[in-house]
Design an enzyme around this catalytic site. Structure first.
Site, PDB file in Angstrom:
ATOM      1  N   HIS A  53      32.723  30.594  33.735  1.00 48.82           N
ATOM      2  CA  HIS A  53      33.398  29.768  32.719  1.00 48.82           C
ATOM      3  C   HIS A  53      34.318  28.763  33.382  1.00 48.82           C
ATOM      4  O   HIS A  53      34.497  28.784  34.595  1.00 48.82           O
ATOM      5  CB  HIS A  53      34.119  30.638  31.686  1.00 48.82           C
ATOM      6  CG  HIS A  53      35.296  31.402  32.206  1.00 48.82           C
ATOM      7  ND1 HIS A  53      35.192  32.400  33.148  1.00 48.82           N
ATOM      8  CD2 HIS A  53      36.621  31.322  31.910  1.00 48.82           C
ATOM      9  CE1 HIS A  53      36.393  32.895  33.398  1.00 48.82           C
ATOM     10  NE2 HIS A  53      37.283  32.251  32.661  1.00 48.82           N
ATOM     11  N   HIS A  55      37.624  27.987  33.407  1.00 51.99           N
ATOM     12  CA  HIS A  55      39.053  28.095  33.735  1.00 51.99           C
ATOM     13  C   HIS A  55      39.323  27.825  35.218  1.00 51.99           C
ATOM     14  O   HIS A  55      38.526  28.183  36.085  1.00 51.99           O
ATOM     15  CB  HIS A  55      39.589  29.476  33.345  1.00 51.99           C
ATOM     16  CG  HIS A  55      39.808  29.606  31.873  1.00 51.99           C
ATOM     17  ND1 HIS A  55      39.838  30.813  31.222  1.00 51.99           N
ATOM     18  CD2 HIS A  55      40.011  28.655  30.913  1.00 51.99           C
ATOM     19  CE1 HIS A  55      40.060  30.611  29.925  1.00 51.99           C
ATOM     20  NE2 HIS A  55      40.161  29.311  29.716  1.00 51.99           N
ATOM     21  N   ASP A  57      41.200  29.156  37.406  1.00 52.38           N
ATOM     22  CA  ASP A  57      41.247  30.259  38.373  1.00 52.38           C
ATOM     23  C   ASP A  57      39.845  30.751  38.735  1.00 52.38           C
ATOM     24  O   ASP A  57      39.695  31.670  39.536  1.00 52.38           O
ATOM     25  CB  ASP A  57      42.129  31.412  37.851  1.00 52.38           C
ATOM     26  CG  ASP A  57      41.640  32.012  36.561  1.00 52.38           C
ATOM     27  OD1 ASP A  57      41.333  31.254  35.609  1.00 52.38           O
ATOM     28  OD2 ASP A  57      41.533  33.250  36.481  1.00 52.38           O
ATOM     29  N   HIS A  58      38.809  30.119  38.165  1.00 55.29           N
ATOM     30  CA  HIS A  58      37.425  30.421  38.532  1.00 55.29           C
ATOM     31  C   HIS A  58      36.725  29.200  39.132  1.00 55.29           C
ATOM     32  O   HIS A  58      35.584  29.297  39.572  1.00 55.29           O
ATOM     33  CB  HIS A  58      36.652  30.918  37.298  1.00 55.29           C
ATOM     34  CG  HIS A  58      37.255  32.156  36.719  1.00 55.29           C
ATOM     35  ND1 HIS A  58      36.676  33.403  36.819  1.00 55.29           N
ATOM     36  CD2 HIS A  58      38.430  32.350  36.069  1.00 55.29           C
ATOM     37  CE1 HIS A  58      37.473  34.305  36.245  1.00 55.29           C
ATOM     38  NE2 HIS A  58      38.540  33.691  35.784  1.00 55.29           N
ATOM     39  N   HIS A 110      36.289  34.553  25.126  1.00 55.55           N
ATOM     40  CA  HIS A 110      37.359  34.102  26.029  1.00 55.55           C
ATOM     41  C   HIS A 110      37.329  32.569  26.105  1.00 55.55           C
ATOM     42  O   HIS A 110      38.337  31.900  25.908  1.00 55.55           O
ATOM     43  CB  HIS A 110      37.141  34.735  27.396  1.00 55.55           C
ATOM     44  CG  HIS A 110      38.146  34.360  28.434  1.00 55.55           C
ATOM     45  ND1 HIS A 110      39.468  34.720  28.367  1.00 55.55           N
ATOM     46  CD2 HIS A 110      38.008  33.644  29.589  1.00 55.55           C
ATOM     47  CE1 HIS A 110      40.099  34.239  29.431  1.00 55.55           C
ATOM     48  NE2 HIS A 110      39.245  33.586  30.185  1.00 55.55           N
ATOM     49  N   ASP A 127      35.447  36.742  32.749  1.00 47.62           N
ATOM     50  CA  ASP A 127      36.611  37.144  31.956  1.00 47.62           C
ATOM     51  C   ASP A 127      36.196  37.600  30.551  1.00 47.62           C
ATOM     52  O   ASP A 127      36.969  37.486  29.599  1.00 47.62           O
ATOM     53  CB  ASP A 127      37.608  35.985  31.837  1.00 47.62           C
ATOM     54  CG  ASP A 127      38.354  35.733  33.141  1.00 47.62           C
ATOM     55  OD1 ASP A 127      38.080  36.429  34.140  1.00 47.62           O
ATOM     56  OD2 ASP A 127      39.211  34.827  33.146  1.00 47.62           O
ATOM     57  N   HIS A 165      38.723  39.737  37.459  1.00 42.59           N
ATOM     58  CA  HIS A 165      40.135  39.998  37.775  1.00 42.59           C
ATOM     59  C   HIS A 165      40.396  41.466  38.090  1.00 42.59           C
ATOM     60  O   HIS A 165      39.728  42.347  37.558  1.00 42.59           O
ATOM     61  CB  HIS A 165      41.032  39.634  36.572  1.00 42.59           C
ATOM     62  CG  HIS A 165      41.189  38.159  36.355  1.00 42.59           C
ATOM     63  ND1 HIS A 165      42.191  37.417  36.931  1.00 42.59           N
ATOM     64  CD2 HIS A 165      40.450  37.295  35.614  1.00 42.59           C
ATOM     65  CE1 HIS A 165      42.085  36.148  36.537  1.00 42.59           C
ATOM     66  NE2 HIS A 165      41.030  36.040  35.738  1.00 42.59           N
TER      67      HIS A 165
HETATM   68 FE    FE Z   1      40.339  34.220  34.754  1.00 41.61          FE
HETATM   69 ZN    ZN Z   2      39.351  32.817  32.210  1.00 38.91          ZN
END
Ligand code: FE
Ligand code: ZN
Length: 259
Positions: A53, A55, A57-58, A110, A127, A165
């Site tokens: 996805h 985001h 942090d990915h 998410h 996530d 995570h």
């Molecule tokens: Fe994440």
């Molecule tokens: Zn995420």
């Protein structure tokens, strides 16, 4: 096929999937340097980035990774289009040369375009499904997330769940709060404390274990359902409502920590 975790940022995992001849794929890329270091030290040859996805942090490591290894980015058809070169939709199948065959499951909730990658008894759930938890509802509805998790739950019980995570210990605190008498959660709390003490990842987990300990896969269990009804001071609720209430209950319990 060998799969291992590279911890990046505060609590993200990048998964390296290594085939038989040093070819590999990388799942999500919140940060490039530790992943490039691991790949270089093992002499691996990256073939693709698999992206669950959009985001940051990915995705924040994708650009730096691509400048070193210009590989296709296989990801959602409906988001993260800055990066995705090979868009995939629900049910799509593809092969990463030298690594393996994959199938795609869309899992909105998410984010709206989130996808899960399936291969050889493994599910890369990003996530969507965490150990003892699930992603927060940033874009989708409770009904969408419930449907996504219900579909993941139809995979074989021994499916290994590789999530994005290391949230397990935190997630278990809520799981135990919601189901204080669940012996499987108690056992998992003890196991996870030990694993974290040793500095090891608590994932992959199995779908079987998640069905016993993850409140978001257990909203139809009578004990948890009763607790949910009590928490919401409701009389009767649908599965979708129960799911949404558990999600809000956990957000309240966590004090709304970021991501
Ligand atoms: Fe994440
Ligand atoms: Zn995420």
């Amino acid at each position: 096929m060998q799969i291992y975790a590279i911890p990046v940022l505060d609590d993200n995992y990048v998964w390296i999937i290594e085939g038989d001849n040093r070819q590999c794929a990388v799942v999500d890329l919140g940060e490039a340097e530790p992943v490039i270091a691991a790949i270089a030290s093992r002499g691996l040859v990256p073939q693709a980035i698999l992206l669950t996805h959009h985001h940051w942090d990915h995705t924040a490591g994708i650009q730096a990774f691509l400048s070193r290894y210009p590989v296709p980015v296989i990801g959602p058809a409906t988001e993260a289009q800055t990066w995705v070169t090979d868009p995939k939709r629900d049910g799509d199948a593809f092969t990463v040369a030298g690594v393996g065959d994959f199938r795609v499951l869309t899992s909105p909730g998410h984010t709206l375009g989130h996808i899960v990658f399936l291969t050889e008894g493994a599910a890369f759930t990003g996530d969507t499904l965490f150990s003892a938890g699930c992603g927060r509802l940033f874009e989708g509805t409770a009904a969408q997330m419930l449907h996504s998790l219900d579909r993941i739950a139809t995979l074989p019980d021994d499916t290994l769940i590789y999530c994005g995570h290391e949230y397990t210990a935190d997630s278990l605190r809520f799981a135990q709060h919601a189901e204080p008498d669940n012996p499987a959660i108690r056992a998992r709390v003890a196991e996870v404390a030990k694993v974290r003490q040793d500095g090891r990842p608590t994932v992959p987990t199995t779908l079987a274990l998640e069905k016993k300990t993850n409140p978001f896969l257990r909203i139809r269990e009578p004990g948890l359902r009763e607790a949910v009804i009590h928490y919401a001071s409701a009389s009767s609720i649908t599965d979708e409502e129960a799911f949404g209430i558990v999600r809000r209950w956990k957000d309240d319990f966590d004090g709304l920590k970021p991501l």
